[in-house]
Design a protein around this motif. Sequence first.
Motif, PDB file in Angstrom:
ATOM      1  N   THR A  31       0.844  -1.188   0.000  1.00 30.61           N
ATOM      2  CA  THR A  31       0.000   0.000   0.000  1.00 30.61           C
ATOM      3  C   THR A  31       0.883   1.243   0.000  1.00 30.61           C
ATOM      4  O   THR A  31       1.982   1.245   0.554  1.00 30.61           O
ATOM      5  CB  THR A  31      -0.939   0.006   1.220  1.00 30.61           C
ATOM      6  N   TYR A  32       0.381   2.278  -0.661  1.00 31.18           N
ATOM      7  CA  TYR A  32       1.155   3.504  -0.823  1.00 31.18           C
ATOM      8  C   TYR A  32       0.201   4.663  -1.103  1.00 31.18           C
ATOM      9  O   TYR A  32      -0.922   4.448  -1.564  1.00 31.18           O
ATOM     10  CB  TYR A  32       2.173   3.352  -1.961  1.00 31.18           C
ATOM     11  N   PRO A  33       0.630   5.904  -0.824  1.00 32.41           N
ATOM     12  CA  PRO A  33      -0.259   7.040  -1.070  1.00 32.41           C
ATOM     13  C   PRO A  33      -0.366   7.322  -2.572  1.00 32.41           C
ATOM     14  O   PRO A  33       0.621   7.296  -3.298  1.00 32.41           O
ATOM     15  CB  PRO A  33       0.422   8.197  -0.341  1.00 32.41           C
ATOM     16  N   GLY A  34      -1.596   7.583  -3.009  1.00 29.52           N
ATOM     17  CA  GLY A  34      -1.849   7.973  -4.397  1.00 29.52           C
ATOM     18  C   GLY A  34      -2.537   9.319  -4.409  1.00 29.52           C
ATOM     19  O   GLY A  34      -2.872   9.865  -3.352  1.00 29.52           O
ATOM     20  N   PRO A  35      -2.791   9.863  -5.579  1.00 27.56           N
ATOM     21  CA  PRO A  35      -3.407  11.190  -5.658  1.00 27.56           C
ATOM     22  C   PRO A  35      -4.835  11.237  -5.100  1.00 27.56           C
ATOM     23  O   PRO A  35      -5.299  12.289  -4.684  1.00 27.56           O
ATOM     24  CB  PRO A  35      -3.402  11.500  -7.153  1.00 27.56           C
ATOM     25  N   ASP A  36      -5.515  10.090  -5.050  1.00 30.70           N
ATOM     26  CA  ASP A  36      -6.894  10.044  -4.573  1.00 30.70           C
ATOM     27  C   ASP A  36      -7.040   9.199  -3.309  1.00 30.70           C
ATOM     28  O   ASP A  36      -8.112   8.690  -3.021  1.00 30.70           O
ATOM     29  CB  ASP A  36      -7.812   9.527  -5.666  1.00 30.70           C
ATOM     30  N   GLY A  37      -5.965   9.018  -2.552  1.00 33.19           N
ATOM     31  CA  GLY A  37      -6.002   8.213  -1.330  1.00 33.19           C
ATOM     32  C   GLY A  37      -5.030   7.060  -1.411  1.00 33.19           C
ATOM     33  O   GLY A  37      -4.193   6.989  -2.313  1.00 33.19           O
ATOM     34  N   VAL A  38      -5.150   6.137  -0.470  1.00 33.95           N
ATOM     35  CA  VAL A  38      -4.232   4.999  -0.409  1.00 33.95           C
ATOM     36  C   VAL A  38      -4.546   4.024  -1.541  1.00 33.95           C
ATOM     37  O   VAL A  38      -5.709   3.703  -1.788  1.00 33.95           O
ATOM     38  CB  VAL A  38      -4.318   4.286   0.951  1.00 33.95           C
ATOM     39  N   ARG A  39      -3.513   3.584  -2.229  1.00 32.45           N
ATOM     40  CA  ARG A  39      -3.631   2.567  -3.275  1.00 32.45           C
ATOM     41  C   ARG A  39      -2.910   1.312  -2.808  1.00 32.45           C
ATOM     42  O   ARG A  39      -2.098   1.355  -1.897  1.00 32.45           O
ATOM     43  CB  ARG A  39      -2.996   3.050  -4.567  1.00 32.45           C
ATOM     44  N   GLY A  40      -3.195   0.194  -3.486  1.00 35.73           N
ATOM     45  CA  GLY A  40      -2.530  -1.043  -3.118  1.00 35.73           C
ATOM     46  C   GLY A  40      -2.515  -2.043  -4.245  1.00 35.73           C
ATOM     47  O   GLY A  40      -3.283  -1.921  -5.211  1.00 35.73           O
ATOM     48  N   LEU A  41      -1.626  -3.006  -4.134  1.00 39.04           N
ATOM     49  CA  LEU A  41      -1.556  -4.091  -5.095  1.00 39.04           C
ATOM     50  C   LEU A  41      -1.033  -5.342  -4.410  1.00 39.04           C
ATOM     51  O   LEU A  41      -0.232  -5.268  -3.485  1.00 39.04           O
ATOM     52  CB  LEU A  41      -0.689  -3.742  -6.299  1.00 39.04           C
ATOM     53  N   SER A  64       2.543  -0.892 -14.361  1.00 42.52           N
ATOM     54  CA  SER A  64       1.446  -0.624 -13.426  1.00 42.52           C
ATOM     55  C   SER A  64       1.598   0.756 -12.787  1.00 42.52           C
ATOM     56  O   SER A  64       2.675   1.354 -12.800  1.00 42.52           O
ATOM     57  CB  SER A  64       1.406  -1.696 -12.335  1.00 42.52           C
ATOM     58  N   ARG A  65       0.490   1.250 -12.208  1.00 44.03           N
ATOM     59  CA  ARG A  65       0.555   2.528 -11.471  1.00 44.03           C
ATOM     60  C   ARG A  65       1.573   2.435 -10.346  1.00 44.03           C
ATOM     61  O   ARG A  65       2.351   3.357 -10.117  1.00 44.03           O
ATOM     62  CB  ARG A  65      -0.806   2.886 -10.887  1.00 44.03           C
ATOM     63  N   ALA A  66       1.573   1.304  -9.638  1.00 43.54           N
ATOM     64  CA  ALA A  66       2.519   1.126  -8.537  1.00 43.54           C
ATOM     65  C   ALA A  66       3.948   1.097  -9.059  1.00 43.54           C
ATOM     66  O   ALA A  66       4.859   1.629  -8.421  1.00 43.54           O
ATOM     67  CB  ALA A  66       2.214  -0.148  -7.771  1.00 43.54           C
ATOM     68  N   ASP A  86      -9.712 -12.963   0.130  1.00 41.69           N
ATOM     69  CA  ASP A  86     -10.544 -11.962  -0.549  1.00 41.69           C
ATOM     70  C   ASP A  86      -9.823 -10.626  -0.670  1.00 41.69           C
ATOM     71  O   ASP A  86      -9.972  -9.915  -1.669  1.00 41.69           O
ATOM     72  CB  ASP A  86     -11.878 -11.778   0.177  1.00 41.69           C
ATOM     73  N   LEU A  87      -9.031 -10.282   0.331  1.00 43.52           N
ATOM     74  CA  LEU A  87      -8.257  -9.049   0.292  1.00 43.52           C
ATOM     75  C   LEU A  87      -7.179  -9.128  -0.796  1.00 43.52           C
ATOM     76  O   LEU A  87      -6.965  -8.168  -1.542  1.00 43.52           O
ATOM     77  CB  LEU A  87      -7.619  -8.817   1.664  1.00 43.52           C
ATOM     78  N   ALA A  88      -6.529 -10.287  -0.897  1.00 44.25           N
ATOM     79  CA  ALA A  88      -5.519 -10.484  -1.947  1.00 44.25           C
ATOM     80  C   ALA A  88      -6.145 -10.349  -3.332  1.00 44.25           C
ATOM     81  O   ALA A  88      -5.582  -9.689  -4.219  1.00 44.25           O
ATOM     82  CB  ALA A  88      -4.855 -11.857  -1.793  1.00 44.25           C
ATOM     83  N   VAL A  89      -7.307 -10.951  -3.526  1.00 40.71           N
ATOM     84  CA  VAL A  89      -8.000 -10.886  -4.818  1.00 40.71           C
ATOM     85  C   VAL A  89      -8.416  -9.444  -5.115  1.00 40.71           C
ATOM     86  O   VAL A  89      -8.264  -8.957  -6.236  1.00 40.71           O
ATOM     87  CB  VAL A  89      -9.210 -11.842  -4.831  1.00 40.71           C
ATOM     88  N   HIS A  90      -8.937  -8.747  -4.125  1.00 43.90           N
ATOM     89  CA  HIS A  90      -9.348  -7.345  -4.279  1.00 43.90           C
ATOM     90  C   HIS A  90      -8.199  -6.492  -4.814  1.00 43.90           C
ATOM     91  O   HIS A  90      -8.345  -5.770  -5.798  1.00 43.90           O
ATOM     92  CB  HIS A  90      -9.847  -6.803  -2.934  1.00 43.90           C
ATOM     93  N   ALA A  92      -5.527  -7.478  -6.231  1.00 47.44           N
ATOM     94  CA  ALA A  92      -4.974  -8.013  -7.479  1.00 47.44           C
ATOM     95  C   ALA A  92      -5.840  -7.604  -8.676  1.00 47.44           C
ATOM     96  O   ALA A  92      -5.563  -7.987  -9.800  1.00 47.44           O
ATOM     97  CB  ALA A  92      -4.867  -9.534  -7.404  1.00 47.44           C
ATOM     98  N   GLY A  93      -6.910  -6.847  -8.408  1.00 51.16           N
ATOM     99  CA  GLY A  93      -7.780  -6.387  -9.484  1.00 51.16           C
ATOM    100  C   GLY A  93      -8.931  -7.322  -9.775  1.00 51.16           C
ATOM    101  O   GLY A  93      -9.639  -7.159 -10.761  1.00 51.16           O
ATOM    102  N   GLY A  94      -9.143  -8.306  -8.906  1.00 51.45           N
ATOM    103  CA  GLY A  94     -10.250  -9.255  -9.075  1.00 51.45           C
ATOM    104  C   GLY A  94     -11.515  -8.743  -8.426  1.00 51.45           C
ATOM    105  O   GLY A  94     -11.765  -7.531  -8.396  1.00 51.45           O
ATOM    106  N   ARG A  95     -12.289  -9.658  -7.871  1.00 46.95           N
ATOM    107  CA  ARG A  95     -13.565  -9.285  -7.251  1.00 46.95           C
ATOM    108  C   ARG A  95     -13.345  -8.220  -6.177  1.00 46.95           C
ATOM    109  O   ARG A  95     -12.547  -8.378  -5.264  1.00 46.95           O
ATOM    110  CB  ARG A  95     -14.221 -10.527  -6.644  1.00 46.95           C
ATOM    111  N   ARG A  96     -14.051  -7.112  -6.308  1.00 49.27           N
ATOM    112  CA  ARG A  96     -13.886  -5.972  -5.412  1.00 49.27           C
ATOM    113  C   ARG A  96     -14.653  -6.184  -4.107  1.00 49.27           C
ATOM    114  O   ARG A  96     -15.773  -6.692  -4.108  1.00 49.27           O
ATOM    115  CB  ARG A  96     -14.406  -4.685  -6.079  1.00 49.27           C
TER     116      ARG A  96
END
Length: 171
Positions: A31-41, A64-66, A86-90, A92-96
């Motif tokens: 996780t890291y700060p992005g322009p619209d809040g915290v992002r993650g991968l 990737s953005r990251a 489920d968090l890992a899938v989220h 990873a760009g899968g089911r939100r």
Amino acid sequence: MPRTDHRGGTVDPTRFRTLLGRFASGVTVITYPGPDGVRGLTVNAFASVSLRPPLVLVSVDRASRAGRALGAVPFTVNILAAGQRDLAVHFAGGRRLSEVAWRGDGGGRRLAGCLAYVDCEPWSRHDGGDHVLVLGLVTGTAIGTGAPLLFYQGGFTAIADFPTEDHDRHP
């Protein structure tokens, strides 16, 4: 079709990916700060590098953005527990997920319920082919207990018969 690498060897990319799938790895969310809040991968390419100074490495797709952001912003390695598939899938760009739970410490980048956290400041970036290798200087940590989430042969799994208490540590 096999490709020739810069040293003249040939490696079939499909076979190489299959081979890498035979190596079980832990699962992290960076996780890291992005322009619209915290992002993650979701990342399974994470490793310790040095104790003095304390350095870790993450490998991220350079497109990737990251891949473009890491190395310029602080980041946290959230080491996932067995129940956090489920968090890992989220991430990873899968089911939100409709909601992601966060911990109050760690500069707002720590996910709730993880086995451990490694807060980092950027140290250096290195070419890794289609990935970028990001070294982070460890600035904070937190350690929990439980079984880890693992990635093996293209899927998530956990260690069977994992002890619930901290196991013996070697001196």
